[in-house]
Design a protein around this motif. Structure first.
Motif, PDB file in Angstrom:
ATOM      1  N   VAL A 635      22.793 -14.836  36.638  1.00 28.03           N
ATOM      2  CA  VAL A 635      21.648 -14.755  37.237  1.00 28.03           C
ATOM      3  C   VAL A 635      21.688 -13.164  36.210  1.00 28.03           C
ATOM      4  CG1 VAL A 635      20.122 -14.165  38.482  1.00 28.03           C
ATOM      5  CG2 VAL A 635      20.937 -16.289  38.539  1.00 28.03           C
ATOM      6  N   ARG A 639      18.966 -12.538  33.214  1.00 29.19           N
ATOM      7  CA  ARG A 639      17.948 -10.979  32.990  1.00 29.19           C
ATOM      8  C   ARG A 639      18.530 -10.025  32.417  1.00 29.19           C
ATOM      9  NH1 ARG A 639      12.738 -10.377  34.265  1.00 29.19           N
ATOM     10  NH2 ARG A 639      12.836  -8.158  35.570  1.00 29.19           N
ATOM     11  N   ARG A 640      19.226  -9.541  31.401  1.00 32.57           N
ATOM     12  CA  ARG A 640      19.594  -8.707  31.069  1.00 32.57           C
ATOM     13  C   ARG A 640      19.228  -9.522  29.839  1.00 32.57           C
ATOM     14  NH1 ARG A 640      19.060  -5.045  28.218  1.00 32.57           N
ATOM     15  NH2 ARG A 640      20.079  -2.998  27.702  1.00 32.57           N
ATOM     16  N   LEU A 643      15.035  -9.658  29.261  1.00 31.25           N
ATOM     17  CA  LEU A 643      14.255  -8.934  29.062  1.00 31.25           C
ATOM     18  C   LEU A 643      15.188  -8.045  27.306  1.00 31.25           C
ATOM     19  CD1 LEU A 643      12.628  -6.239  30.484  1.00 31.25           C
ATOM     20  CD2 LEU A 643      14.492  -5.384  31.220  1.00 31.25           C
ATOM     21  N   VAL A 782      20.452  -4.162  35.072  1.00 33.56           N
ATOM     22  CA  VAL A 782      19.975  -5.298  36.250  1.00 33.56           C
ATOM     23  C   VAL A 782      19.642  -4.942  37.282  1.00 33.56           C
ATOM     24  CG1 VAL A 782      19.302  -7.247  36.189  1.00 33.56           C
ATOM     25  CG2 VAL A 782      19.763  -6.293  34.375  1.00 33.56           C
ATOM     26  N   TRP A 786      16.413  -3.393  40.845  1.00 35.23           N
ATOM     27  CA  TRP A 786      17.297  -5.276  41.698  1.00 35.23           C
ATOM     28  C   TRP A 786      17.156  -4.298  42.784  1.00 35.23           C
ATOM     29  CZ3 TRP A 786      20.812  -9.948  40.014  1.00 35.23           C
ATOM     30  CH2 TRP A 786      19.542 -10.664  39.486  1.00 35.23           C
TER      31      TRP A 786
END
Length: 822
Positions: A635, A639-640, A643, A782, A786
């Motif tokens: 995950v 996500r990186r 982005l 990331v 978060w």
């Protein structure tokens, strides 16, 4: 933050010190090692949650999660994908351990052995107290209240210890509590400022403050009064005072094992509860060389009190030693044969006794924790339980002819068995009935048979499980009046009436042979639990008599000296219980009507209750767990990547007549108006944000106070070094961000994303292998984003809760009424 860490550490240590009284319960120190691990994990989870500035509820969730992981690692259930990751099967295993701990609490007297259920419940309790103490001492800054959960630990040995609780563990726990209070006080003083006296004079750091000295004196006096005063109060001698005065309980030393362990088991209650259960559970599997064995027994109740029969604490020698030889009962009408049996106890049968046949002569498979009481005929333990045991033994089976029992002489009045086993409370109705039944009988056996034959269908007795249990005098009178009951009432009533006739009798507990047999192997369930009566005859010992109607008991066995009192069917079925070997006068068991047979036999079919072989589920759980773990690990990287893709857009085309280079200082000015300028600024900001995230991923320091140009120049000198292309790319990104922030017209037409790739490649080449791996799999940028989002979300939640609270206070009815009165 450092102060919170210090107090959190002291809170964890104080919890372990407060758990010191548990040492008076357990025989070994396994509980302390496991509790230390659990408390250390809880303290570590608390420190991590405070490190990320999580709110109090987040700290509580983190500590509970840490406790769950520690329990999973210490007490695995076998279904875990990884040693410390719980699964639904792990939680079900914890429930079984909790239920097993209740059974172990009823089975053992202190000091208890290191059974898994008791260790689990102890570690769970200590870990839970550690969570509460940390919340009170660190989260709420109320260390004085933390003494309440610590005191809860001390109350456990006070409640279960047979003797008085040793004083030293209490002193150790009190020292931990005082340590926590002193640490919190020192932290508060340090936060307040300089130390001073009541006169305003400064106090040196090593000098004792008069106020503090007075507080210490008051605390010492208070503790002394709290300990000494209860000892002087009448009726409170069950605590520390018993360590110094030699009081007894009238039954011996009162040490563990004297009245604890097997002596605390209520076999009547256990029998009634198991017989009335709706589910059938396998309990024992026994294989014997005897063709038609008698009942497998495990307990005896021979202490008759006004409230009924009770179990006396057994006393004997370890089975690992040579057992005493059974009495030689050979003679006219008496036969003795030796057989061998192997018993396997299931996990559902958990008690301090093991099932066996009468008169064992040697055991294999039981250690020195188990002892044999020849007088009671039971094998018991104060340290172990029967669950999962497998053992073998030889035993001597005795059979009797009625004539041999009739020749037995009455015991002398001073015989110890007769003195102990004929005591009965005064119940007028029982005395009158016994006198009527034994009138004209000349021998003990004839008297016993007269009482035994009274419990028949001809006299109105009927078997039923839907009756109230109990063996007190009034309950026996009720049974003799209503004449409806099950084995508990039949066995207790027969033993009571035989004792009233002056003949020793007691109640035995065990298993019938059931109906689930495979050759010489019998599988016994909770429905086969049974109780019967044993009567003592001179020179012959204890002889069994089962007055319960045979049709109500699966696998009921009748003998020549105790035949079935009910008239047999003219055509006995194949399921009639066989007579014992060597019993020439044995009669067949009568069968009830078809409806009763169906009711009794229901749930005993071996084909219905046989376990179904199913494929193991652990490979599927393993695959699902590994897949879930891979998804969770992927995950952050996904996500990186998402982005980075979102920040990359095609460059803005250069306006007509503009210089293609577009660099600062060019001869042709760049003028881009309207939406294209806004997009150019957005692209510059996105490229700069991507550069900052790349620096975070590769552990390059960032100074948020620097301008983009200063940051670019520092990176060109330090991060990329002698690589000219990377230095040019960094300066390009810095100029683009600088123009986007401060200039009227942003920089356009420059390849920003190729510059990002160049810088990223240079940083990756200069980083070590671990940094590159983390940047690809667990990007720090990331994780930082978060963590920041979590903090912002918790802050917004706290603010929203504050606003809601203010609204509720604003519309408080009491406040509205006060405003209206004004």
């Amino acid at each position: 933050m450092i102060a919170s860490r210090n107090i959190g550490f002291v809170a964890a240590a104080a919890t372990l010190l407060a758990a010191a009284p548990l040492s008076s319960i357990f025989q070994q120190w396994t509980w302390l090692i496991q509790s230390t691990i659990a408390v250390a994990v809880v303290a570590g989870a608390a420190a991590l949650t405070r490190l990320v500035r999580a709110p109090l509820w987040g700290q509580v969730l983190g500590m509970l999660a840490g406790l769950l992981l520690a329990l999973t690692w210490l007490f695995p259930g076998g279904s875990e994908l990884i040693a410390f990751l719980p699964t639904p099967g792990t939680l079900a295993h914890f429930g079984e351990l909790a239920q097993g701990s209740l059974q172990d609490m009823r089975s053992y007297g202190v000091k208890v052995p290191d059974t898994t259920p008791l260790l689990f419940i102890s570690v769970l309790g200590v870990g839970s107290v550690a969570v509460v103490v940390d919340v009170l001492a660190v989260g709420l800054r109320r260390p004085a209240l933390a003494g309440l959960p610590m005191l809860a630990i001390y109350s456990v040995p006070v409640a279960v210890y047979v003797d008085s609780v040793p004083a030293l563990p209490f002193v150790v726990g009190a020292a931990g509590y005082l340590w926590l209070l002193v640490t919190d006080n020192v932290d508060r003083v340090r936060r307040f400022g300089r130390r001073f006296t009541g006169e305003g004079r400064d106090v040196d750091v090593w000098e004792s403050s008069p106020l503090a000295a007075a507080g210490r004196r008051l605390a010492a006096v208070g503790v002394a009064l709290a300990v000494v005063l209860p000892l002087a109060v009448p009726g409170m001698s069950g605590g520390l005072l018993d360590q110094f005065i030699g009081t007894g309980n009238g039954t011996g030393t009162g040490r563990p094992g004297q009245g604890g362990g097997p002596g605390r088991i209520d076999l009547f209650a256990a029998l009634s509860g198991q017989l009335n259960q709706s589910e059938v559970a396998d309990m024992v599997k026994v294989t014997t060389t005897e063709k038609n064995p008698f009942y497998l027994r495990f307990g005896v109740a021979d202490d008759l009190r006004p409230d009924g029969f009770r179990v006396r604490p057994p006393n004997g020698r370890p089975v690992s030693r040579e057992l005493p030889d059974p009495a030689d009962r050979t003679g006219p009408g008496v036969e003795q044969q030796t057989y061998r049996a192997t018993v396997e106890v299931s996990r559902t049968l958990n008690m301090p006794f093991v099932p066996l046949y009468t008169d064992p002569v040697g055991f294999d498979g039981l250690n020195g924790n188990w002892s044999y009481d020849q007088n009671l005929g039971v094998v018991f333990s104060n340290r172990d339980n029967s669950r999962g045991k497998r053992y073998s033994f030889e035993y001597v089976r005795s059979t009797y002819d009625p004539a041999a029992l009739r020749r037995a002489r009455p015991l002398p009045a001073d015989h110890p068995v007769r003195r102990q086993q004929t005591r009965t409370p005064e119940v007028r109705e029982v005395s009158l009935l016994v006198n009527q039944l034994v009138q004209g009988k000349s021998t003990d056996y004839d008297r016993v048979r007269a009482i035994y034959d009274y419990f028949s269908q001809e006299n109105g007795f009927r078997y039923s499980l839907s009756t109230k249990g109990g063996t007190s005098g009034q309950e026996i009178v009720d049974f003799l009046t209503n004449k409806v009951g099950y084995c508990q009432q039949y066995a207790a009533a027969l033993a009571w009436l035989v004792r009233e006739a002056g003949i020793p009798a007691r109640v035995a507990f065990g298993f019938t042979n059931g109906s689930n047999a495979d050759g010489d192997t019998y599988t016994l369930t909770n429905r086969n639990l049974h109780s019967w009566t044993e009567v003592y005859f001179d020179q012959l010992g204890w002889v069994p008599f089962d007055a319960t109607p045979a049709y109500g008991v699966q696998g009921s066995t009748r003998s020549a000296w105790a035949p079935d009192t009910d008239a047999p069917d003219p055509e006995p079925s194949d399921t009639a219980a066989p007579a014992a070997p060597g019993d020439p006068g044995a009669t067949a068991e009568p069968q009830a009507d078809d409806e009763t047979d169906r009711e009794v036999d229901q749930g005993f079919d071996s084909t219905v209750n046989a376990p179904v072989e199913r494929a193991p589920a652990w490979p599927w759980w393993t695959a699902v767990g590994l897949l879930t773990l891979l998804v969770l690990l992927a995950v952050p990287a996904l996500r990186r990547r998402a982005l980075r893709r979102r920040r990359h857009r095609p460059p803005v085309p250069v306006a007509a007549g503009a210089a293609p280079g577009g660099a600062v200082g060019g001869s042709v000015p760049m003028t881009v108006l309207g939406a294209e300028a806004d997009r150019a600024r957005s692209d510059a900001h996105a490229a700069w944000d991507e550069l900052l995230d790349t620096l975070i991923d590769y552990r390059v320091p960032i100074d948020r106070t620097e301008t983009p140009r200063a940051t670019a120049e520092r990176l060109a000198r330090e991060a990329v070094g002698a690589d000219a292309d990377s230095a040019t790319a960094v300066r390009l990104l810095g100029r683009a961000e600088e123009r986007a922030r401060y200039a009227r017209d942003p920089l356009t037409g420059e390849p920003l994303h190729p510059a990002l790739r160049t810088v990223r490649g240079t940083l990756a080449a200069r980083a070590d292998r671990r940094t590159r791996f983390l940047a690809a799999v667990l990007p720090p940028s990331v994780l930082l984003r978060w963590r920041t989002s979590l903090g912002d979300g918790s802050a917004r939640l706290v603010a929203a809760s504050g606003r809601i609270r203010r609204l509720l206070l604003r519309w408080n009815p009491r406040r509205l009424l006060a405003a209206r009165r004004a």
